[in-house]
Design a protein around this motif. Structure first.
Motif, PDB file in Angstrom:
ATOM      1  N   LYS A  26       0.934  -1.233   0.159  1.00  0.00           N
ATOM      2  CA  LYS A  26       0.077  -0.035   0.065  1.00  0.00           C
ATOM      3  C   LYS A  26       0.780   1.402   0.069  1.00  0.00           C
ATOM      4  O   LYS A  26       0.385   2.412  -0.193  1.00  0.00           O
ATOM      5  CB  LYS A  26      -0.771  -0.130   1.269  1.00  0.00           C
ATOM      6  CG  LYS A  26      -2.115  -1.006   1.150  1.00  0.00           C
ATOM      7  CD  LYS A  26      -2.831  -0.968   2.234  1.00  0.00           C
ATOM      8  CE  LYS A  26      -3.856   0.241   2.180  1.00  0.00           C
ATOM      9  NZ  LYS A  26      -4.684   0.174   3.533  1.00  0.00           N
ATOM     10  N   ALA A  69      -1.918   0.114  12.125  1.00  0.00           N
ATOM     11  CA  ALA A  69      -3.464   0.113  12.100  1.00  0.00           C
ATOM     12  C   ALA A  69      -4.058  -0.434  13.233  1.00  0.00           C
ATOM     13  O   ALA A  69      -4.937   0.423  13.891  1.00  0.00           O
ATOM     14  CB  ALA A  69      -3.906  -0.634  10.949  1.00  0.00           C
ATOM     15  N   HIS A  87      -3.949   1.938  16.153  1.00  0.00           N
ATOM     16  CA  HIS A  87      -4.640   3.007  15.866  1.00  0.00           C
ATOM     17  C   HIS A  87      -6.388   2.693  16.021  1.00  0.00           C
ATOM     18  O   HIS A  87      -7.045   3.557  15.635  1.00  0.00           O
ATOM     19  CB  HIS A  87      -4.382   3.853  14.884  1.00  0.00           C
ATOM     20  CG  HIS A  87      -3.314   4.686  15.081  1.00  0.00           C
ATOM     21  ND1 HIS A  87      -3.153   6.038  15.431  1.00  0.00           N
ATOM     22  CD2 HIS A  87      -1.801   4.274  14.932  1.00  0.00           C
ATOM     23  CE1 HIS A  87      -1.754   6.218  15.587  1.00  0.00           C
ATOM     24  NE2 HIS A  87      -0.982   5.190  15.124  1.00  0.00           N
ATOM     25  N   LEU A 119      -7.767   1.075  13.874  1.00  0.00           N
ATOM     26  CA  LEU A 119      -8.258   1.167  12.588  1.00  0.00           C
ATOM     27  C   LEU A 119      -7.836  -0.507  11.619  1.00  0.00           C
ATOM     28  O   LEU A 119      -6.977  -1.237  11.973  1.00  0.00           O
ATOM     29  CB  LEU A 119      -7.096   2.022  11.617  1.00  0.00           C
ATOM     30  CG  LEU A 119      -7.067   3.344  12.139  1.00  0.00           C
ATOM     31  CD1 LEU A 119      -6.171   4.353  11.348  1.00  0.00           C
ATOM     32  CD2 LEU A 119      -8.731   3.855  11.616  1.00  0.00           C
ATOM     33  N   HIS A 172      -8.409   0.277   5.714  1.00  0.00           N
ATOM     34  CA  HIS A 172      -8.677   1.616   6.024  1.00  0.00           C
ATOM     35  C   HIS A 172      -7.583   2.333   6.927  1.00  0.00           C
ATOM     36  O   HIS A 172      -7.927   3.087   8.041  1.00  0.00           O
ATOM     37  CB  HIS A 172     -10.167   1.719   6.571  1.00  0.00           C
ATOM     38  CG  HIS A 172     -11.075   1.366   5.829  1.00  0.00           C
ATOM     39  ND1 HIS A 172     -11.825   0.172   6.111  1.00  0.00           N
ATOM     40  CD2 HIS A 172     -11.729   1.857   4.733  1.00  0.00           C
ATOM     41  CE1 HIS A 172     -12.688  -0.128   4.978  1.00  0.00           C
ATOM     42  NE2 HIS A 172     -12.718   0.924   4.257  1.00  0.00           N
ATOM     43  N   CYS A 173      -6.312   1.830   6.777  1.00  0.00           N
ATOM     44  CA  CYS A 173      -5.302   2.229   7.675  1.00  0.00           C
ATOM     45  C   CYS A 173      -4.843   3.682   7.701  1.00  0.00           C
ATOM     46  O   CYS A 173      -4.194   4.129   8.548  1.00  0.00           O
ATOM     47  CB  CYS A 173      -4.098   1.277   7.418  1.00  0.00           C
ATOM     48  SG  CYS A 173      -3.190   1.734   5.619  1.00  0.00           S
ATOM     49  N   GLN A 174      -5.330   4.458   6.605  1.00  0.00           N
ATOM     50  CA  GLN A 174      -4.698   5.813   6.516  1.00  0.00           C
ATOM     51  C   GLN A 174      -3.221   6.133   6.559  1.00  0.00           C
ATOM     52  O   GLN A 174      -2.661   7.090   6.783  1.00  0.00           O
ATOM     53  CB  GLN A 174      -5.406   6.670   7.648  1.00  0.00           C
ATOM     54  CG  GLN A 174      -6.992   6.907   7.647  1.00  0.00           C
ATOM     55  CD  GLN A 174      -7.535   7.350   8.776  1.00  0.00           C
ATOM     56  OE1 GLN A 174      -7.137   8.191   9.365  1.00  0.00           O
ATOM     57  NE2 GLN A 174      -8.856   6.735   9.256  1.00  0.00           N
ATOM     58  N   VAL A 225      -1.121   5.166   8.772  1.00  0.00           N
ATOM     59  CA  VAL A 225      -0.633   5.743  10.146  1.00  0.00           C
ATOM     60  C   VAL A 225       0.795   5.368  10.199  1.00  0.00           C
ATOM     61  O   VAL A 225       1.418   6.012  11.184  1.00  0.00           O
ATOM     62  CB  VAL A 225      -1.764   5.229  11.216  1.00  0.00           C
ATOM     63  CG1 VAL A 225      -2.919   6.028  11.160  1.00  0.00           C
ATOM     64  CG2 VAL A 225      -1.889   3.827  11.110  1.00  0.00           C
TER      65      VAL A 225
END
Lengths: 299, 332
Positions: free
Chosen positions: A48, A181, A184, A186, A190-192, A194
């Motif tokens: 990703k 993730a 957090h 998450l 949908h890990c953004q 981080v």
């Protein structure tokens, strides 16, 4: 690699998710200033992240090559999706020497010269010899190996060069799950990203307050910074020709200079350890694996 | 075994467990020698060469198979015991060996070409090119798939490679890519990779502190419990760690994998065999779990629901909670 060949200093692939700008600045400075022979570029931990550095990849390659450095394209340590397999094929087609970190990449490279990375288990001479017969020109050994094993593998390696991890947090596991993730709350989907918040990884502490591990997305690393210092002369003599520095959010030009001086006998292991400790500001050095003890220890 | 039926592959940590698994309806059992050559090198477990011969006779007399796991990675300069283990498995008449190390696979392929080779989960082959690599170079006939794949991904691999696959159906959830995890050796110095023991008991301790029980591996505290609270075994990936000031099961909750309810989906994905984990478990556990899966598979073969057989497994699940692990989306 004969014992008389010059010791090569390599910069392993960046394991952390730095911003594209930070990566670009980092590699341009390495190109201009670091006494490093070979630079590994490419995403090893999580597909990703791959798009982040893509716009600057070719620029970094040409600047590093113009500075006289060899560039090796590192690939993912855990491949599961067809898209990731496709990325392996694209990497192999770029014309750079490729570092295979999953057996999938060995299949993709099928007989062409390549580097076998530290995430493929090469822990004995039988595996070394089979991989060499299939085109491995260099093998980077897993961080877990003690000095006795490293020397045994290097001793009969013939034309296959042997590389070891000489500086940096040690990769201990790879997984499908993203622990960054999870930390957090998450999901991986949908890990953004981080993982990008922690330039040297996220510390995981025990419930008794001991700093134990470093989380880096789907990868788990040691908390301490692994070093090979006192052993480096003996390993050179046994035929280890390449010594890897793993990039950290530190002055890596200074780290490279320290190791270059150590390999060229211009400084002593104790002096290098003292200066590294100063740079790490309380984070420990560890050498347990190479000494044949628990990896997290200093011996 | 009926054509198209799922093969039930069951753990045999001891000769008694082998007989229990066969009697409870295992199609195959897997076991290892009593040394570093297998990934469950724990005191009181495993087989000596004579016991393996006897175990194979017991299974073969009843039309069942024995698979011998030689699935650790031989250390440099000391590969002899691993080669000897392959030789002994071949001489004993094993139906297959389960291997992970590339060098050992090369040895077995050259020395015992007719001995069937399975790829251990320790080789972490989670994609089609890896499977093809082991199939094409070493004639591997079956791959034990890592516990990181969804059912859809398993089905795609079967379709892509045409190879037999064996998947985990019951036991623990392994969040890390297996065979490449150095957490235990990092904490306590013993390598699961080459010594076959993750978090060995002689490095585990329990300490009382401030009214809590701390479980430790080597010097590191992996969890803390109230007195009387059930304490899971301190394996590094099952410990509680603090990030952002909050203690959590960062890697994996204390849950057990139980895929019994999704057996129809696994069969539809083209899976060949189901693996029950637990060579370190008791004979009674093996009999209970194998029996439940046998009945479920027989029901499936008759076109009946597997649901009635779930209750027999509930008490055996680790920590009492169950998961489908990576088989279902959302686990990651």
């Amino acid at each position: 690699m004969s014992a008389t060949a010059p010791a090569r200093l390599t910069l392993g692939p960046l394991l952390f998710h730095w911003s594209a700008a930070k990566r670009r600045d980092f590699y341009l400075r390495i190109a201009d200033e670091a006494p490093i022979d070979t630079v590994y570029l490419g995403e090893v931990v999580c597909s990703k992240r791959e798009s982040a550095f893509a716009p600057y990849f070719d620029e970094a390659v040409s600047r590093l090559q113009a500075a006289g450095k060899t560039v090796v394209h590192s690939t993912l340590a855990l491949v599961t999706t067809p898209r990731e397999v496709g990325t392996l094929r694209e990497s192999a087609a770029r014309g750079l020497l490729v570092e295979a970190n999953d057996v999938a990449c060995l299949d993709v490279l099928a007989g062409s010269p390549h580097v076998v990375g530290p995430y493929v288990n090469v822990i004995n001479e039988r595996t070394r010899d089979f991989l060499a017969s299939q085109g491995a020109v260099r093998i980077v050994l897993p961080v877990e190996l003690p000095e006795t094993s490293i020397r045994a593998i290097a001793a009969g390696a013939g034309a296959t060069a042997i590389e070891i991890h000489a500086f940096g947090r040690q990769p201990l596991s790879v997984a499908m799950r993203c622990y960054h993730a999870r930390s957090h709350n998450l999901s991986k989907d949908h890990c953004q990203l981080v993982c990008g918040l922690d330039a040297d990884g996220l510390t995981a502490t025990s419930v008794a307050g001991e700093d134990v591990l470093t989380i880096n997305g789907t990868q788990t690393l040691s908390f301490g910074y692994g070093v090979v210092l006192d052993e480096i002369g003996r390993l050179r003599e046994s035929g280890v020709g390449h010594f890897r520095l793993s990039p950290h959010d530190l002055d890596m030009v200074r780290v490279a200079t320290l190791y270059r001086d150590l390999l060229d006998r211009r400084t002593e292991p104790a002096a290098v350890a003292a200066e590294l400790r100063g740079m790490l500001q309380g984070r420990p050095l560890i050498n347990g694996f190479v000494r044949g003890h628990a990896g997290m220890t200093w011996n | 075994m009926n054509a198209g039926a799922l093969e039930l592959v069951c753990p045999a940590g001891t000769p008694a467990a082998l007989r229990a698994a066969v009697d409870a309806g295992a199609d195959s059992v897997y076991c290892g020698f009593r040394d570093r050559t297998n990934a469950r090198n724990y005191p009181g477990l495993n087989f000596d060469p004579d016991e393996l011969v006897e175990g194979i006779a017991y299974a073969h007399d009843r039309g069942r198979k024995v698979l011998v796991a030689i699935n650790t990675f031989p250390p440099a300069g000391d590969t002899g015991p691993w080669c000897l283990a392959v030789d002994r498995a071949a001489e004993a008449g094993a139906d297959a060996v389960i291997l992970a190390d590339i060098g050992l696979l090369a040895y077995a392929t050259r020395t015992h070409p007719s001995l069937r080779r399975h790829l251990s989960v320790q080789a972490s082959a989670a994609n089609a090119p890896s499977i093809r690599y082991y199939r094409d170079h070493f004639g591997v006939r079956r791959v034990v798939l890592p516990r990181v794949l969804s059912i859809e991904e398993v089905g795609a691999l079967v379709a892509d490679t045409g190879i037999e696959t064996e998947v985990f159906a019951f036991g623990s959830v392994g969040p890390m890519s297996e065979g490449r995890c150095f957490l235990s050796s990092y904490l306590c110095g013993v390598s699961p990779t080459s010594e076959g023991a993750c978090a060995p008991a002689n490095h585990v301790s329990y300490v009382e502190s401030d009214g809590r029980v701390l479980s430790k591996l080597g010097p590191v505290t992996l969890n803390a419990f109230a007195p009387g609270e059930p304490a899971a075994y301190p394996t590094p990936c099952k410990g509680r760690y603090v990030t952002h000031g909050r203690a959590s099961y960062l890697f994996e909750e204390p849950v057990a994998l139980n895929a019994l309810a999704i057996l129809p989906e696994l069969r539809a994905a083209g899976v060949t065999a189901l693996k029950i984990e637990g060579r370190q478990r008791s004979r009674a556990y093996v009999a209970q779990v194998v029996g439940a899966f046998r009945q479920a598979l027989d029901a499936l073969a008759r076109g009946q629901s597997v649901e009635p057989h779930l209750s027999a497994l509930r008490q055996e699940a680790e920590g009492g909670r169950e998961t489908f692990g990576a088989y279902r989306k959302g686990w990651k």
